[in-house]
Design a protein around this motif. Structure first.
Motif, PDB file in Angstrom:
ATOM      1  N   HIS A 153       0.835  -1.204   0.000  1.00 34.49           N
ATOM      2  CA  HIS A 153       0.000   0.000   0.000  1.00 34.49           C
ATOM      3  C   HIS A 153       0.871   1.256   0.000  1.00 34.49           C
ATOM      4  CE1 HIS A 153      -3.622  -2.316   0.304  1.00 34.49           C
ATOM      5  NE2 HIS A 153      -3.121  -2.997   1.327  1.00 34.49           N
ATOM      6  N   ARG A 154       1.923   1.229   0.805  1.00 36.55           N
ATOM      7  CA  ARG A 154       2.838   2.373   0.808  1.00 36.55           C
ATOM      8  C   ARG A 154       3.389   2.601  -0.600  1.00 36.55           C
ATOM      9  NH1 ARG A 154       8.159   4.217   1.206  1.00 36.55           N
ATOM     10  NH2 ARG A 154       8.980   2.152   0.732  1.00 36.55           N
ATOM     11  N   GLN A 155       3.770   1.519  -1.256  1.00 39.75           N
ATOM     12  CA  GLN A 155       4.306   1.641  -2.620  1.00 39.75           C
ATOM     13  C   GLN A 155       3.277   2.252  -3.561  1.00 39.75           C
ATOM     14  OE1 GLN A 155       7.300   1.206  -3.748  1.00 39.75           O
ATOM     15  NE2 GLN A 155       8.288   0.227  -1.994  1.00 39.75           N
ATOM     16  N   ALA A 156       2.036   1.847  -3.414  1.00 44.12           N
ATOM     17  CA  ALA A 156       0.977   2.376  -4.288  1.00 44.12           C
ATOM     18  C   ALA A 156       0.745   3.867  -4.023  1.00 44.12           C
ATOM     19  CB  ALA A 156      -0.318   1.589  -4.076  1.00 44.12           C
ATOM     20  N   LEU A 157       0.840   4.255  -2.763  1.00 46.43           N
ATOM     21  CA  LEU A 157       0.661   5.679  -2.425  1.00 46.43           C
ATOM     22  C   LEU A 157       1.800   6.510  -3.000  1.00 46.43           C
ATOM     23  CD1 LEU A 157      -0.389   5.374   1.336  1.00 46.43           C
ATOM     24  CD2 LEU A 157      -1.890   5.780  -0.623  1.00 46.43           C
ATOM     25  N   LEU A 158       3.007   5.968  -2.886  1.00 45.50           N
ATOM     26  CA  LEU A 158       4.188   6.654  -3.407  1.00 45.50           C
ATOM     27  C   LEU A 158       4.052   6.821  -4.926  1.00 45.50           C
ATOM     28  CD1 LEU A 158       6.755   7.761  -2.120  1.00 45.50           C
ATOM     29  CD2 LEU A 158       7.816   5.519  -2.403  1.00 45.50           C
ATOM     30  N   GLN A 159       3.582   5.774  -5.559  1.00 46.49           N
ATOM     31  CA  GLN A 159       3.387   5.830  -7.010  1.00 46.49           C
ATOM     32  C   GLN A 159       2.343   6.903  -7.355  1.00 46.49           C
ATOM     33  OE1 GLN A 159       0.946   4.899  -9.432  1.00 46.49           O
ATOM     34  NE2 GLN A 159       2.501   5.315 -11.006  1.00 46.49           N
ATOM     35  N   ALA A 160       1.247   6.935  -6.598  1.00 45.30           N
ATOM     36  CA  ALA A 160       0.186   7.919  -6.869  1.00 45.30           C
ATOM     37  C   ALA A 160       0.700   9.342  -6.651  1.00 45.30           C
ATOM     38  CB  ALA A 160      -1.023   7.643  -5.965  1.00 45.30           C
ATOM     39  N   ALA A 161       1.391   9.552  -5.549  1.00 43.23           N
ATOM     40  CA  ALA A 161       1.861  10.903  -5.206  1.00 43.23           C
ATOM     41  C   ALA A 161       2.858  11.424  -6.235  1.00 43.23           C
ATOM     42  CB  ALA A 161       2.496  10.902  -3.813  1.00 43.23           C
ATOM     43  N   THR A 162       3.665  10.524  -6.770  1.00 43.18           N
ATOM     44  CA  THR A 162       4.730  10.940  -7.693  1.00 43.18           C
ATOM     45  C   THR A 162       4.307  10.778  -9.154  1.00 43.18           C
ATOM     46  OG1 THR A 162       5.732   8.725  -7.662  1.00 43.18           O
ATOM     47  CG2 THR A 162       6.561  10.324  -6.051  1.00 43.18           C
ATOM     48  N   SER A 163       3.042  10.425  -9.390  1.00 37.63           N
ATOM     49  CA  SER A 163       2.593  10.144 -10.758  1.00 37.63           C
ATOM     50  C   SER A 163       2.400  11.399 -11.586  1.00 37.63           C
ATOM     51  CB  SER A 163       1.267   9.375 -10.719  1.00 37.63           C
ATOM     52  OG  SER A 163       0.242  10.223 -10.173  1.00 37.63           O
ATOM     53  N   GLY A 164       2.281  12.537 -10.922  1.00 34.83           N
ATOM     54  CA  GLY A 164       1.966  13.762 -11.649  1.00 34.83           C
ATOM     55  C   GLY A 164       0.473  13.974 -11.814  1.00 34.83           C
ATOM     56  N   ASN A 165      -0.338  12.998 -11.422  1.00 34.51           N
ATOM     57  CA  ASN A 165      -1.802  13.143 -11.489  1.00 34.51           C
ATOM     58  C   ASN A 165      -2.218  14.297 -10.566  1.00 34.51           C
ATOM     59  OD1 ASN A 165      -4.602  12.926 -11.039  1.00 34.51           O
ATOM     60  ND2 ASN A 165      -4.569  10.717 -11.434  1.00 34.51           N
ATOM     61  N   PRO A 166      -2.897  15.315 -11.126  1.00 31.95           N
ATOM     62  CA  PRO A 166      -3.218  16.504 -10.330  1.00 31.95           C
ATOM     63  C   PRO A 166      -4.269  16.265  -9.253  1.00 31.95           C
ATOM     64  CG  PRO A 166      -4.225  16.658 -12.500  1.00 31.95           C
ATOM     65  CD  PRO A 166      -3.334  15.441 -12.524  1.00 31.95           C
ATOM     66  N   ARG A 167      -4.849  15.076  -9.225  1.00 35.66           N
ATOM     67  CA  ARG A 167      -5.849  14.824  -8.186  1.00 35.66           C
ATOM     68  C   ARG A 167      -5.252  14.161  -6.938  1.00 35.66           C
ATOM     69  NH1 ARG A 167      -9.311  11.615  -9.787  1.00 35.66           N
ATOM     70  NH2 ARG A 167      -8.360  11.088 -11.788  1.00 35.66           N
ATOM     71  N   PHE A 168      -3.945  14.104  -6.858  1.00 32.33           N
ATOM     72  CA  PHE A 168      -3.280  13.711  -5.611  1.00 32.33           C
ATOM     73  C   PHE A 168      -2.477  14.913  -5.119  1.00 32.33           C
ATOM     74  CE2 PHE A 168      -3.733   9.608  -7.842  1.00 32.33           C
ATOM     75  CZ  PHE A 168      -4.458   8.922  -6.874  1.00 32.33           C
ATOM     76  N   PHE A 169      -2.686  15.302  -3.871  1.00 35.48           N
ATOM     77  CA  PHE A 169      -1.911  16.426  -3.353  1.00 35.48           C
ATOM     78  C   PHE A 169      -1.610  16.308  -1.868  1.00 35.48           C
ATOM     79  CE2 PHE A 169      -6.275  17.817  -4.534  1.00 35.48           C
ATOM     80  CZ  PHE A 169      -6.821  18.142  -3.302  1.00 35.48           C
ATOM     81  N   LEU A 170      -0.807  17.277  -1.411  1.00 32.72           N
ATOM     82  CA  LEU A 170      -0.249  17.225  -0.057  1.00 32.72           C
ATOM     83  C   LEU A 170      -1.287  17.569   1.011  1.00 32.72           C
ATOM     84  CD1 LEU A 170       3.169  18.853   0.934  1.00 32.72           C
ATOM     85  CD2 LEU A 170       1.176  19.015   2.431  1.00 32.72           C
ATOM     86  N   GLY A 171      -1.390  16.713   2.006  1.00 27.47           N
ATOM     87  CA  GLY A 171      -2.175  16.994   3.210  1.00 27.47           C
ATOM     88  C   GLY A 171      -1.469  16.265   4.338  1.00 27.47           C
ATOM     89  N   THR A 172      -0.855  17.009   5.236  1.00 26.53           N
ATOM     90  CA  THR A 172      -0.004  16.334   6.228  1.00 26.53           C
ATOM     91  C   THR A 172      -0.796  15.489   7.212  1.00 26.53           C
ATOM     92  OG1 THR A 172      -0.120  18.184   7.787  1.00 26.53           O
ATOM     93  CG2 THR A 172       1.736  18.162   6.211  1.00 26.53           C
ATOM     94  N   ASP A 173      -2.040  15.911   7.513  1.00 27.64           N
ATOM     95  CA  ASP A 173      -2.768  15.340   8.648  1.00 27.64           C
ATOM     96  C   ASP A 173      -1.900  15.403   9.903  1.00 27.64           C
ATOM     97  OD1 ASP A 173      -4.817  14.226  10.131  1.00 27.64           O
ATOM     98  OD2 ASP A 173      -4.304  12.161   9.579  1.00 27.64           O
ATOM     99  N   SER A 174      -1.075  16.413   9.990  1.00 29.77           N
ATOM    100  CA  SER A 174      -0.284  16.599  11.208  1.00 29.77           C
ATOM    101  C   SER A 174      -1.275  16.789  12.358  1.00 29.77           C
ATOM    102  CB  SER A 174       0.615  17.823  11.040  1.00 29.77           C
ATOM    103  OG  SER A 174       1.372  18.016  12.211  1.00 29.77           O
TER     104      SER A 174
END
Ligand code: NCD
Ligand code: ZN
Ligand code: ZN
Length: 353
Positions: free
Chosen positions: A229-250
């Motif tokens: 799952h981590r790998q899939a998230l990394l792939q999504a975040a780095t894919s360039g797809n504009p519908r994935f973006f930063l949200g820290t949930d800090s």
């Protein structure tokens, strides 16, 4: 690459808490981000525009004290309850609030007042669709029969799919996605569905929670998942797809409340969030995609202008502090006492170059 200059990022999912906590949380957020979508899960929750604007003033007051002159902009959100009316939604939109948050009751920290059944908020969702407010979703079912690690995937099937059918024009952000299932679902969806991804879900899998013993500072919701799952998230975040973006949930919790028999959920990453994301993107060989993910995609989805300032990151090892002062106790950040690979220079330093 040893330095990286990017447009100042925004955080599209952040917990600042309230009162004295703001002195710590606002200082950290404002040092990195231009804007942040501020979560409304206070006690009591932020359920109308008047409360949201009063909370915004408290944040801005704290900002004046900890970072005078900062242009950090808190974007306020409403907490949906079974009783949220269409009038409350229209008034929130009229007063400039961009989004409302759906917490299924019992799903996470301070969600007791959340929504017990989606049909209870259908009139509110209808109004949000009409006026163009974004729906932010903590996407986990609360059914105790469903395994903790499956709650996000089951939420998509049981709740999100019917919801999107019933409100096809509603813009939705699946917050803090944690699974391959969610990444795929969002990637295959239309323009109206996006997702935020945290730094900790990009950097860690569930082993981190149990490394040599239970590690409460790696416990958050939705809980860290398997490596695939981590790998899939990394792939999504780095894919360039504009519908994935930063949200820290800090999500700050005083250390004694996390290091307890029943510890609170939430990881504190805001003190060095962009540095953690840079590490994840570098790991994927995709540092060139960090700017889009961190600074462009979210603003574009929300229909807001992109930031014009820039920040500079340096590849330089440093040690994350063990703790930060927090109200009358301390806050332990993710990576406490451990090495960090990237360092972000204060704005003044980068502007001089
Ligand atoms: N992520 C968390 O583990 N905790 C968040 C709530 C949330 O975002 O679900 C919090 O407010 O502490
Ligand atoms: Zn959540
Ligand atoms: Zn959150």
């Amino acid at each position: 690459m040893t330095t990286l200059t990017i447009t100042r990022p925004d955080d599209w999912h952040l917990h600042l808490r309230d009162g004295a906590a703001l002195h710590t949380t606002v200082a950290h957020a404002a040092a990195q981000f231009g804007r942040a979508i501020v979560m409304p899960n206070l006690r009591p929750p932020v359920t109308d525009a008047a409360q949201a604007l009063a909370y915004r003033e408290r944040i801005l007051d704290a900002l004046q004290q900890v970072a005078p002159g900062s242009t950090f902009e808190p974007l306020m959100t409403l907490y949906l309850t079974d009783r949220t009316t269409p009038e409350t939604i229209r008034s929130a939109k009229a007063q400039g609030l961009p989004a409302c948050k759906l917490y299924p009751a019992g799903a996470t920290t301070n969600s007791d007042a959340g929504v017990t059944a989606l049909r209870n908020i259908y009139p509110a969702l209808q109004a949000m669709q009409e006026v163009g407010m974004v729906l932010l979703v903590h996407g986990e079912v609360t059914d105790p029969e469903v395994d903790l690690f499956d709650r996000e995937a089951v939420f998509i099937e049981r709740q999100l799919m019917p919801l999107r059918q019933d409100f096809p024009e509603l813009k939705i952000v699946m917050e803090h996605i944690t699974t391959r299932d969610a990444a795929q679902y969002v990637a295959e969806a239309d323009q109206r569905l996006a997702a935020t991804i945290t730094a900790h879900h990009l950097l860690y899998n569930r082993n981190a929670i149990f490394l040599g013993g239970v590690r409460p500072h790696y416990y958050c919701l939705p809980v860290l998942k398997r490596e695939v799952h981590r790998q899939a998230l990394l792939q999504a975040a780095t894919s360039g797809n504009p519908r994935f973006f930063l949200g820290t949930d800090s999500a700050p919790h005083a250390a004694p409340l996390k290091e307890a028999a029943v510890g609170c959920a939430g990881c504190y990453t805001a003190a060095a969030a962009i540095e953690l994301y840079a590490e994840a993107f570098e790991q994927a060989g995709a540092l060139d995609r960090l700017e889009g993910f961190a600074a462009f995609h979210g603003a574009d989805f929300y229909g807001l202008p992109r930031n014009s300032e820039r920040i500079t990151l340096h590849k330089r090892s440093w040690q994350m502090p063990e703790a930060y002062p927090y109200v009358e106790t301390v806050l332990k950040p993710l990576r406490a006492g451990e090495a960090m690979a990237w360092h972000s220079a204060p704005a003044a330093t980068s502007a001089a170059g």
